[in-house]
Design a protein around this motif. Structure first.
Motif, short mmCIF file in Angstrom:
data_model
loop_
_atom_site.label_atom_id
_atom_site.label_comp_id
_atom_site.label_asym_id
_atom_site.label_seq_id
_atom_site.Cartn_x
_atom_site.Cartn_y
_atom_site.Cartn_z
N LEU A 171 0.83 -1.21 0.00
CA LEU A 171 0.00 0.00 0.00
C LEU A 171 0.86 1.26 0.00
CD1 LEU A 171 -2.67 -1.30 2.52
CD2 LEU A 171 -3.11 -0.66 0.13
N CYS A 172 1.99 1.21 0.69
CA CYS A 172 2.92 2.35 0.65
C CYS A 172 3.44 2.58 -0.76
CB CYS A 172 4.08 2.13 1.61
SG CYS A 172 3.74 2.52 3.34
N VAL A 173 3.78 1.50 -1.45
CA VAL A 173 4.27 1.61 -2.82
C VAL A 173 3.24 2.28 -3.71
CG1 VAL A 173 4.89 0.26 -4.87
CG2 VAL A 173 5.87 -0.33 -2.66
N ARG A 174 1.98 2.00 -3.45
CA ARG A 174 0.89 2.55 -4.26
C ARG A 174 0.34 3.87 -3.71
NH1 ARG A 174 1.98 -2.18 -5.13
NH2 ARG A 174 1.49 -3.29 -7.06
N GLU A 175 1.14 4.50 -2.85
CA GLU A 175 0.80 5.82 -2.32
C GLU A 175 -0.56 5.82 -1.61
OE1 GLU A 175 2.89 8.20 -2.22
OE2 GLU A 175 4.41 7.28 -3.50
N ARG A 176 -0.76 4.81 -0.79
CA ARG A 176 -1.98 4.75 0.04
C ARG A 176 -1.54 4.62 1.50
NH1 ARG A 176 -5.77 0.21 -2.54
NH2 ARG A 176 -7.11 0.94 -0.85
N PRO A 177 -0.96 5.68 2.05
CA PRO A 177 -0.35 5.61 3.38
C PRO A 177 -1.35 5.36 4.50
CG PRO A 177 -0.42 7.88 2.61
CD PRO A 177 -0.80 7.02 1.44
N ALA A 192 -4.17 3.53 4.45
CA ALA A 192 -4.47 2.09 4.47
C ALA A 192 -3.24 1.30 4.91
CB ALA A 192 -4.93 1.63 3.09
N ALA A 193 -2.05 1.76 4.50
CA ALA A 193 -0.82 1.07 4.92
C ALA A 193 -0.66 1.12 6.43
CB ALA A 193 0.38 1.71 4.23
N GLY A 194 -0.92 2.27 7.02
CA GLY A 194 -0.83 2.40 8.47
C GLY A 194 -1.82 1.50 9.18
N ALA A 195 -3.02 1.35 8.61
CA ALA A 195 -4.02 0.48 9.22
C ALA A 195 -3.56 -0.98 9.19
CB ALA A 195 -5.36 0.63 8.50
N ALA A 196 -3.02 -1.42 8.04
CA ALA A 196 -2.52 -2.80 7.95
C ALA A 196 -1.39 -3.02 8.95
CB ALA A 196 -2.04 -3.08 6.53
#
Length: 387
Positions: free
Chosen positions: A174-180, A182-186
């Motif tokens: 998600l970080c790679v896809r610029e969705r920080p 959602a990445a933090g939630a995971a």
């Protein structure tokens, strides 16, 4: 003269050989799991998770950490599998019991098999999204992961290690896809499974300047912590603390940490803290490479931890996959391969090679940053000056 298509399509001999070796190792591990399941379908750690979930459903979640309740619910298990000791308490955050709760409607052996299927699916998914390469090279990485004994350990005990690995892989993806956010939630859910094995990953993201992912992790982690406190209440929180204290009376809980070499004291704690700090410095210095940031956070978390088992080191597999994505030099790749041997040594009660390898990898990642900056400096010095 060009080679025939059938000949040119063949993989290199070294790759084919390595894949065959990894495949036989994976087959061996899978065979051992099935054999052990047939002999003893009630496995130590998973039955603890099972009765903790059962206690929560029947008596309230505060009782999930009550040793007397867990012992009472374990009485129906076969002899030798009905004990709760300081080596086998339930000390995970409530999230794990909540995940296991739906499986308590099934007989324990069936629930264990279903849970292991979830763990295997998590590993395969993490490999699919995070492992580098394509074709046979990528497949070889999956087979090697399945051949590594701590992975077999994670399945044998029903530990959520590969599920946590999949959540870490999701955070990276998600970080790679610029969705920080959602990445933090995971990453927060990965932390809620086993905080001590990933705790530096979000801090490494912050050190690298990825503040939105860190703040999302902090917010979701706070919500999860609040939900745990609400579900457990004061009595449950006290039971949880007592279970942790009870578990730490078993010296085996720190066998795979620096305490093995220096004892539980200032020297071990200082070395663990030093490695954790070094991991954060690496994340800062190499902040332009997200793969290295995640890898530094993972290895730093494990080096910092004061409570580890063999299966906790499974997270290093993801760290290796991510670093391989950054195309390290051959000697670095060989160092990663040597890490497979040190992971194997854990299973024969020899944590020293792994502890040394972890420290060595931090040094390698640290020096990699200097090497890249030197290379960029040389390129800039030799670049033509435009007028």
């Amino acid at each position: 003269m060009s080679q025939p298509a059938s000949s040119s399509a063949r993989p290199p001999l070294w790759l084919a050989s390595a894949t065959v070796v990894a495949a036989w190792g994976a087959i061996y591990d899978i065979g051992v799991w099935f054999l052990q399941f047939a002999r003893q379908p009630v496995h130590p750690d998973f039955r603890i998770f099972y009765v903790a979930a059962e206690a929560g459903l029947r008596f309230g979640w505060a009782r999930s950490y009550d040793v007397a309740t867990l012992r009472s619910l374990s009485k129906s298990f076969p002899a030798g599998q009905d004990y709760i000791t300081s080596a086998l308490p339930f000390i995970h955050p409530p999230l794990l019991a909540w995940l296991i709760a739906p499986l308590t409607s099934l007989p324990l052996a069936v629930a264990y098999a279903a849970w292991c299927a979830v763990l295997l699916a998590a590993l395969v998914w993490a490999w699919y999204v995070a492992a580098p390469y394509t074709g046979l090279r990528k497949l070889a990485l999956l087979l090697l992961a399945l051949a590594i004994w701590p992975v077999l350990d994670a399945f044998y005990f029903g530990q959520p290690s590969t599920l946590q690995l999949a959540l870490l892989a999701a955070a990276w993806w998600l970080c790679v896809r610029e969705r920080p956010l959602a990445a933090g939630a995971a990453l927060a859910f990965a932390t809620a499974l086993k905080p001590h094995t990933v705790i530096l990953v979000p801090v490494a993201l912050a050190a690298s300047g990825r503040y939105r992912a860190f703040l999302s992790w902090a917010a979701v982690t706070s919500l999860l912590a609040a939900s745990f406190a609400l579900a457990l209440g004061p009595a449950g929180l006290n039971n949880w603390w007592q279970a942790i204290v009870y578990g730490q009376t078993d010296p085996g809980q720190s066998l795979y940490t620096m305490a093995y070499l220096f004892g539980s004291g200032p020297v071990a704690y200082a070395l663990e803290a030093l490695q954790g700090a070094a991991a954060l410095v690496i994340a800062r210095r190499r902040r332009d490479d997200l793969n290295v940031v995640f890898a530094a956070g993972i290895v730093g978390s494990l080096a910092l931890a004061f409570h580890l088992h063999q299966y906790d080191y499974v997270e290093l597999i993801l760290a290796a996959w991510l670093v391989l994505r950054s195309a390290p030099p051959l000697w670095h790749r060989m160092y990663l391969l040597a890490g497979a041997a040190t992971l194997m040594a854990l299973e024969v009660g020899q944590p020293t090679p792994q502890l040394v390898w972890d420290l060595g990898w931090l040094v390698v990642l640290w020096m990699g940053g200097y090497a890249r900056r030197t290379e960029r400096s040389m390129l800039s010095d030799t670049a033509p000056i435009s007028h």
